[in-house]
Design an enzyme around this catalytic site. Structure first.
Site, PDB file in Angstrom:
ATOM      1  N   ASN A  50      73.714  69.220  65.697  1.00 56.36           N
ATOM      2  CA  ASN A  50      74.470  70.406  66.818  1.00 56.36           C
ATOM      3  C   ASN A  50      74.866  71.501  66.714  1.00 56.36           C
ATOM      4  O   ASN A  50      74.640  72.356  64.958  1.00 56.36           O
ATOM      5  CB  ASN A  50      75.568  70.172  66.733  1.00 56.36           C
ATOM      6  CG  ASN A  50      75.842  68.950  67.632  1.00 56.36           C
ATOM      7  OD1 ASN A  50      75.506  68.565  68.722  1.00 56.36           O
ATOM      8  ND2 ASN A  50      76.966  68.059  67.597  1.00 56.36           N
ATOM      9  N   CYS A  80      71.371  62.126  70.070  1.00 52.80           N
ATOM     10  CA  CYS A  80      72.490  62.682  70.476  1.00 52.80           C
ATOM     11  C   CYS A  80      73.255  60.549  70.750  1.00 52.80           C
ATOM     12  O   CYS A  80      72.259  60.047  70.967  1.00 52.80           O
ATOM     13  CB  CYS A  80      73.058  62.979  71.454  1.00 52.80           C
ATOM     14  SG  CYS A  80      74.461  63.076  71.673  1.00 52.80           S
ATOM     15  N   HIS A  81      74.383  60.603  70.177  1.00 55.83           N
ATOM     16  CA  HIS A  81      74.939  59.499  70.543  1.00 55.83           C
ATOM     17  C   HIS A  81      75.754  59.473  72.176  1.00 55.83           C
ATOM     18  O   HIS A  81      76.171  57.983  72.548  1.00 55.83           O
ATOM     19  CB  HIS A  81      76.105  58.921  69.314  1.00 55.83           C
ATOM     20  CG  HIS A  81      75.955  59.412  67.929  1.00 55.83           C
ATOM     21  ND1 HIS A  81      74.946  59.272  67.182  1.00 55.83           N
ATOM     22  CD2 HIS A  81      76.031  60.648  67.419  1.00 55.83           C
ATOM     23  CE1 HIS A  81      75.342  59.732  65.791  1.00 55.83           C
ATOM     24  NE2 HIS A  81      75.491  61.000  65.993  1.00 55.83           N
ATOM     25  N   HIS A 128      75.509  66.752  75.898  1.00 57.73           N
ATOM     26  CA  HIS A 128      76.714  66.647  75.881  1.00 57.73           C
ATOM     27  C   HIS A 128      77.785  67.091  76.782  1.00 57.73           C
ATOM     28  O   HIS A 128      78.630  66.646  77.279  1.00 57.73           O
ATOM     29  CB  HIS A 128      77.269  67.850  75.107  1.00 57.73           C
ATOM     30  CG  HIS A 128      77.339  67.411  73.899  1.00 57.73           C
ATOM     31  ND1 HIS A 128      78.630  68.066  72.538  1.00 57.73           N
ATOM     32  CD2 HIS A 128      76.883  66.067  72.833  1.00 57.73           C
ATOM     33  CE1 HIS A 128      77.864  67.721  71.391  1.00 57.73           C
ATOM     34  NE2 HIS A 128      77.482  66.486  71.569  1.00 57.73           N
TER      35      HIS A 128
END
Length: 432
Positions: free
Chosen positions: A148, A169-170, A199
């Site tokens: 990030n 990303c998760h 995000h």
């Protein structure tokens, strides 16, 4: 031989998850795994752990640690990036405490805001160095970025270099499941569509057997007693129509509505902590003590494949077996048609022997695209600053950050940027 280079391998738990996944995958199990980190002690610990894991899996892989990054990258097929640029002291602490002097509170400060901006500026330089090495030493390799701020870093790589890269990303994988479980609903048989930016991607549809689950989700969310960890996301969902992929703590600092000096009661109302960073130094030491105890010194260590995308991407490319991911890629050609083409967007992608092929998603609902654009403005200017080395673009990025601009006037924002530049001086190039 298939070669997987892992940059930032001193992150021992994450190295176990990603590289352990590779060892458990038949198409990848015999790879040469090249580890690199600038912290040689941490690098050695990860090497020890992975050698134990490899031995317990039949010693199929070859594990080697490299102090020389170029040698780790030479001839790589895949490069996994998990670096952090700047230690907790003084940089990450400074990302929080210098803005607080100006009355600007943050939660994580790693993706957007003043903290995210300077984390990006510290990290883009080293990542561009990796990419230039790759252009010379492994020009056909895929770069899998986990660091990030995802959109800024992946966007800078794709705009500033010629390598093949995707950001991972998760949050998309677990978004629908965590939403439903938090409301006492089953995730079995659920189908969903998600797109946006990292995000801040949007759960646009969620159904089971053709039934729209959003009415029941919103009913239960309104009835759920607080405090709990999803209060900001519920407010965003109720106000703008869709649930957002990333946590309330992250989301609170990507918008101008939740952390406001004029309304301090909002922090309690929405259960938003802004001082957690103060304990990160101690928790980091506890983390490493646990890593040493549970991982590095465990000769019987084993692994079960996780949901991390990296091994599935490599497997899909090696076997030409299609696999769908949520990838962070440039919005070239208008994948999301009402977001800027130069933005880094998070959309469904198909992975096979041809690489990562993004899906043309179409438009987002206008209010969601508008929220994304407030974040994209800052992201694009941060990239412009890093690629041009112009101080003016750093000011512009900070001035257009939604939370920062909602709290501070122009002169204070510029003064804050100047102080942050001075504090980060030895980690940054010169900005004219």
């Amino acid at each position: 031989m298939l070669k997987i280079a892992f940059i930032g391998a001193g992150s021992t738990i994450f190295a176990k998850n990603v590289l352990g996944d590779c060892m458990m995958t038949p198409a990848l199990a015999e790879a040469h795994i090249a580890l690199h980190d600038i912290d040689l002690a941490r690098l050695k610990e990860s090497e020890t752990m992975l050698n134990n894991l490899n031995r317990n899996n039949g010693s199929k892989a070859t594990i080697k640690a490299y102090a020389d990054r170029r040698e780790a990258l030479r001839g790589a097929t895949y490069v996994v990036n998990a670096i952090t640029a700047g230690a907790f002291e003084p940089y990450i602490r400074g990302d929080h405490e210098i803005p607080r002097k100006y009355g600007l509170k943050q939660t994580y400060a790693d993706t957007l805001g003043i903290g995210g901006l300077f984390r990006a500026l510290r990290t883009i330089g080293p990542m561009l160095d990796f990419a230039r090495d790759m252009e010379e030493l492994c020009p056909d390799a895929w770069f899998l970025n986990y660091t990030n701020p995802m959109a800024i870093l992946t966007g800078a790589l794709l705009r500033g270099t010629g390598i093949k890269a995707v950001g991972l990303c998760h949050s998309v994988q677990v978004c629908a499941k965590e939403l439903l479980e938090g409301l006492g609903m089953s995730a079995e048989g659920v189908r969903w569509r998600i797109a946006g930016i990292n995000h801040q991607a949007w759960l646009l549809d969620i159904t089971r057997d053709g039934e729209d689950l959003y009415p029941e989700i919103k009913r239960r969310a309104a009835a759920r007693p607080g405090p709990h960890d999803d209060m900001v996301r519920y407010e965003i969902m109720n106000t703008f129509g869709s649930y957002v992929t990333e946590s309330s703590m992250h989301g609170a600092e990507y918008m101008p509505y939740f952390i406001k000096n004029a309304y301090p009661e909002l922090l309690e109302r929405y259960n938003i902590p802004t001082e957690n960073y103060k304990g990160w130094g101690n928790s980091r030491q506890e983390y490493w003590d646990r890593v040493m105890r549970e991982l590095v010194n465990d000769a019987s260590i084993v692994h079960v494949r996780t949901h991390e995308y990296a091994s599935y991407i490599m497997e899909a490319m090696e076997t030409n077996t299609p696999f769908k991911i949520a990838g962070n890629v440039l919005n070239t050609g208008g994948l999301i048609s009402n977001l800027p083409e130069e933005a880094c967007v998070e959309v469904p992608c198909l992975v096979d022997a041809n690489g990562v092929t993004p899906t043309r998603f179409g438009p987002l609902p206008q209010q969601l695209a508008a929220l994304n654009r407030t974040n994209i403005n800052m992201q694009l200017l941060a990239i412009e600053a890093a690629l041009t080395r112009k101080r003016e673009y750093i000011y512009h990025a900070a001035l257009l950050d939604p939370h920062t601009s909602a709290e501070l006037p122009i002169d204070k924002i510029k003064a804050l940027v100047d102080e942050m530049l001075e504090a980060n001086g030895d980690m940054l190039p010169t900005y004219a």
